[in-house]
Design an enzyme around this catalytic site. Structure first.
Site, PDB file in Angstrom:
ATOM      1  N   GLU A  66       0.728  -1.223  -0.026  1.00 15.12           N
ATOM      2  CA  GLU A  66       0.010   0.052   0.048  1.00 15.12           C
ATOM      3  C   GLU A  66       1.036   1.455  -0.061  1.00 15.12           C
ATOM      4  O   GLU A  66       0.388   2.133  -0.733  1.00 15.12           O
ATOM      5  CB  GLU A  66      -1.038  -0.060   1.127  1.00 15.12           C
ATOM      6  CG  GLU A  66      -2.035   1.005   0.936  1.00 15.12           C
ATOM      7  CD  GLU A  66      -3.189   0.948   1.938  1.00 15.12           C
ATOM      8  OE1 GLU A  66      -4.213   0.135   1.823  1.00 15.12           O
ATOM      9  OE2 GLU A  66      -3.012   1.347   3.137  1.00 15.12           O
ATOM     10  N   HIS A  98       6.106 -26.713   3.083  1.00 16.33           N
ATOM     11  CA  HIS A  98       5.414 -27.603   2.696  1.00 16.33           C
ATOM     12  C   HIS A  98       4.330 -27.060   1.785  1.00 16.33           C
ATOM     13  O   HIS A  98       3.142 -27.834   1.757  1.00 16.33           O
ATOM     14  CB  HIS A  98       4.835 -28.382   3.749  1.00 16.33           C
ATOM     15  CG  HIS A  98       5.618 -28.831   4.826  1.00 16.33           C
ATOM     16  ND1 HIS A  98       6.421 -30.230   4.622  1.00 16.33           N
ATOM     17  CD2 HIS A  98       6.210 -28.383   5.901  1.00 16.33           C
ATOM     18  CE1 HIS A  98       7.196 -30.330   5.435  1.00 16.33           C
ATOM     19  NE2 HIS A  98       7.271 -29.331   6.360  1.00 16.33           N
ATOM     20  N   LYS A 116     -13.193   2.169  -2.983  1.00 19.55           N
ATOM     21  CA  LYS A 116     -14.325   2.460  -2.215  1.00 19.55           C
ATOM     22  C   LYS A 116     -15.422   3.234  -2.890  1.00 19.55           C
ATOM     23  O   LYS A 116     -16.480   2.803  -2.626  1.00 19.55           O
ATOM     24  CB  LYS A 116     -13.773   3.288  -0.949  1.00 19.55           C
ATOM     25  CG  LYS A 116     -12.826   2.532   0.047  1.00 19.55           C
ATOM     26  CD  LYS A 116     -12.482   3.482   1.054  1.00 19.55           C
ATOM     27  CE  LYS A 116     -11.242   2.857   1.842  1.00 19.55           C
ATOM     28  NZ  LYS A 116     -10.632   3.559   2.852  1.00 19.55           N
TER      29      LYS A 116
HETATM   30  O1  F6P Z   1      -8.526   0.815   2.611  1.00 25.15           O
HETATM   31  C1  F6P Z   1      -7.308   1.115   2.853  1.00 25.15           C
HETATM   32  C2  F6P Z   1      -7.337   1.998   4.076  1.00 25.15           C
HETATM   33  O2  F6P Z   1      -7.608   3.434   3.645  1.00 25.15           O
HETATM   34  C3  F6P Z   1      -5.978   1.835   4.726  1.00 25.15           C
HETATM   35  O3  F6P Z   1      -5.008   2.677   4.390  1.00 25.15           O
HETATM   36  C4  F6P Z   1      -6.522   1.967   6.283  1.00 25.15           C
HETATM   37  O4  F6P Z   1      -5.613   1.354   7.043  1.00 25.15           O
HETATM   38  C5  F6P Z   1      -7.547   1.282   6.242  1.00 25.15           C
HETATM   39  O5  F6P Z   1      -8.227   1.668   5.147  1.00 25.15           O
HETATM   40  C6  F6P Z   1      -8.603   1.527   7.282  1.00 25.15           C
HETATM   41  O6  F6P Z   1      -8.858   3.045   7.455  1.00 25.15           O
HETATM   42  P1  F6P Z   1      -9.728   3.479   8.786  1.00 25.15           P
HETATM   43  O7  F6P Z   1      -8.778   3.340   9.807  1.00 25.15           O
HETATM   44  O8  F6P Z   1      -9.974   4.976   8.511  1.00 25.15           O
HETATM   45  O9  F6P Z   1     -10.970   2.785   8.817  1.00 25.15           O
END
Ligand code: F6P
Length: 547
Positions: free
Chosen positions: A357, A388, A507
């Protein structure tokens, strides 16, 4: 690479040409002192990179590259709170989360060290209250089980730490059961909730943004479970059964977590760098605040080493540069993480996020597409189990793979001979595998000629990272070492390791597809996605999506 200054890069390309065709076996035969020249021992760590396909000349050239890329200046920018996360206009000050109060740092007129220590003190108060049985559930019973709800950086770090340091958990009445729930589909909650007593269960909603749908969906399910079990009203349940670890006070408040139950952190803490912040509260609940602080201290020792040690003795710098050598000059784009220690089982998953990431990027600081490779595909498993599973590919497949072997020299000091023998067995396997990967069939002294299918080419490069033993301090140091390694590589590659725009896009698309699944969408998608939606809707009732 920045076109202004490519000398060190080109020198490495030419050098890689020279080394092409030289087998690791030959490199060991040519120089009996190879280990001493290509290993570094510092504090409680020893890193052996003599099984990398490199020589001392390679190392010199990599160090030139680091200087050319002004790594020292970048390290100072990181530690002093400059806005190194340019696309989000933020500092990345995870190092400040583990600084002692005596080393105060002010950024934009704000003393962030005192903010950090205030937040740690609040965390300590909460942890002690829960451990001592003074935090009560809806019927007055003391809380005994804790469930962390979070995903990505709000899950992987604390989960890994709780697993790795379980032996440091108190054995008396202060011991708490700590569970982790992350998956959006509710699978973990579905299994976990029936095993828990709602009256004594506390949920920690861990979310920097407090807007991650995965986490909020799980939190809503957990609250409904409590409401159904208790017949209490939501505000009582929120007060007694929910804590938030977040950077979004208002978001948590709107959901229902009162301010006094909120542990806060700041926008300059990246999600995947957040286990040292309030996001670490499950760790503190599991192993106690003293051990949590020891973990912070171990990370701080590594920070000091990274900031002060000369590059040629600097573990994160070396680890980062070795990766660059493999990726950009030897064309190796797969990286296996192989801890020979079951306590570090979650370490590969944690690193998958930290590395991929952070450095899974292809746009440089000047907003231009780059023409060289960055983060490789990274995966891993406890080494002895991986033997394994996927080691066959490492030994006889067609893919070059670089490996990190991680182990502690000592373990089970007070647990008896039987377990100590198991530790020796595990170490023997760890050392045997890196030897075999490096030397191939040549690792075995036998006069019998191997048949083709028994032949191991070898020449797979690896680094072995040894800890004296796994403790909260060395664990903290290990994680900080990899955080800084990632930063070193980002500086060489001229990319921002602290944003994750690709993930954010995913998202958005998911939100619009949820509307489609609920038959409220506009349609007009690609035929594959339309086909998947149609199939799914046709399996449910009342589908009226048009063909
Ligand atoms: O979807 C990735 C992310 O943005 C990560 O970088 C982060 O750790 C995770 O989502 C969770 O985000 P949050 O802590 O805001 O729920």
């Amino acid at each position: 690479m920045n076109s202004r200054d490519i000398k060190a890069w080109v020198a490495l390309q030419l050098h890689a040409e020279e080394l092409k065709g030289v087998h690791l076996k030959e490199l060991f035969e040519l120089d009996a002192d190879r280990f001493n020249k290509l290993s570094v021992s510092t504090g409680r760590f020893m890193m052996d990179f003599s099984k990398q396909r490199m020589t001392t000349k390679t190392l010199d050239k990599l160090l030139d590259l680091a200087r050319q890329q002004e790594l020292s200046a970048w390290v100072e920018k990181l530690f002093s709170g400059e806005k190194v996360n340019v696309s989000e206009n933020r500092a990345a000050l995870h190092t400040a989360l583990r600084s002692p109060s005596s080393e105060s740092l002010s950024v934009d007129g704000q003393n962030i060290t005192s903010d950090v220590h205030e937040s740690l003190a609040k965390m300590e108060g909460l942890v002690q209250k829960i451990q001592r049985g003074q935090w009560r559930g809806y019927d007055g019973s003391p809380i005994r089980s804790v469930v962390n709800i979070g995903v990505g950086g709000s899950n992987l770090g604390p989960l890994m730490a709780c697993d790795a340091l379980e032996q440091y958990a108190p054995t008396d009445t202060q011991r708490l059961d700590v569970h982790f729930v992350s998956s959006m589909d509710g699978s973990e909650l579905e299994k976990l909730l029936p095993t828990l007593d709602p009256a004594v269960t506390l949920f920690i909603i861990s979310s920097k943004t407090f807007s991650t749908i995965d986490t909020l969906a799980n939190a809503n399910t957990a609250r409904q479970w409590l409401l159904d079990a208790s017949s209490c009203d939501a505000s009582l349940i929120n007060q007694h059964h929910f804590v938030a670890a977040t950077g979004n006070v208002q978001g948590a408040l709107d959901w229902g977590v009162p301010k006094k139950n909120q542990l806060l952190f700041w926008d300059w803490v990246g999600g995947r760098y957040s286990l040292w912040s309030a996001i670490g509260v499950p760790i503190a609940l599991k192993i106690g605040m003293v051990n949590f602080r020891a973990m912070l201290n171990g990370a701080h020792q590594m920070d000091k080493h990274f900031r002060d040690a000369p590059f040629e003795k600097n573990l994160p710098v070396l680890l980062g540069l070795i990766g660059v050598w493999n990726i950009n000059f030897l064309n190796i784009h797969a990286h296996a993480i192989l801890p020979y220690d079951g306590r570090l089982a979650e370490f590969p998953s944690y690193l998958e996020q930290l590395e991929m990431e952070s450095n899974g990027k292809s746009i440089n600081h000047e907003n231009k597409r780059i023409n060289y490779r960055t983060c490789p595909v990274l995966w891993g498993e406890v080494g002895s189990n991986a033997q394994h599973a996927f080691y066959q590919l490492l030994h006889q497949g067609t893919e070059p793979v670089m490996c990190d072997f991680i182990a502690s020299a000592t373990r089970y000091k007070n647990e008896g001979a039987q377990l100590q023998e198991q530790h020796q067995l595990s170490l023997a396997n760890c050392f045997a595998q890196s030897r075999l990967l490096a030397l191939g069939t040549g690792a075995l002294e036998t006069s019998v000629k191997a048949k083709d299918y028994q032949h191991y080419d070898g020449n797979q490069p690896s680094t072995s990272l040894m800890l004296d033993e796994l403790t909260p301090e060395t664990f903290g140091g290990l994680i900080a070492l990899y955080e800084h390694k990632v930063f070193v590589q980002s500086v060489i590659w001229e990319i921002n390791p602290f944003d994750q725009w690709g993930v954010e896009k995913g998202k958005e698309v998911a939100t619009s597809l949820l509307a489609e699944l609920n038959e409220k969408g506009k349609g007009g998608l690609d035929s594959s996605t339309e086909g998947l939606l149609r199939y799914t809707l046709s399996q449910g009732e009342g589908s009226n999506r048009e063909n």
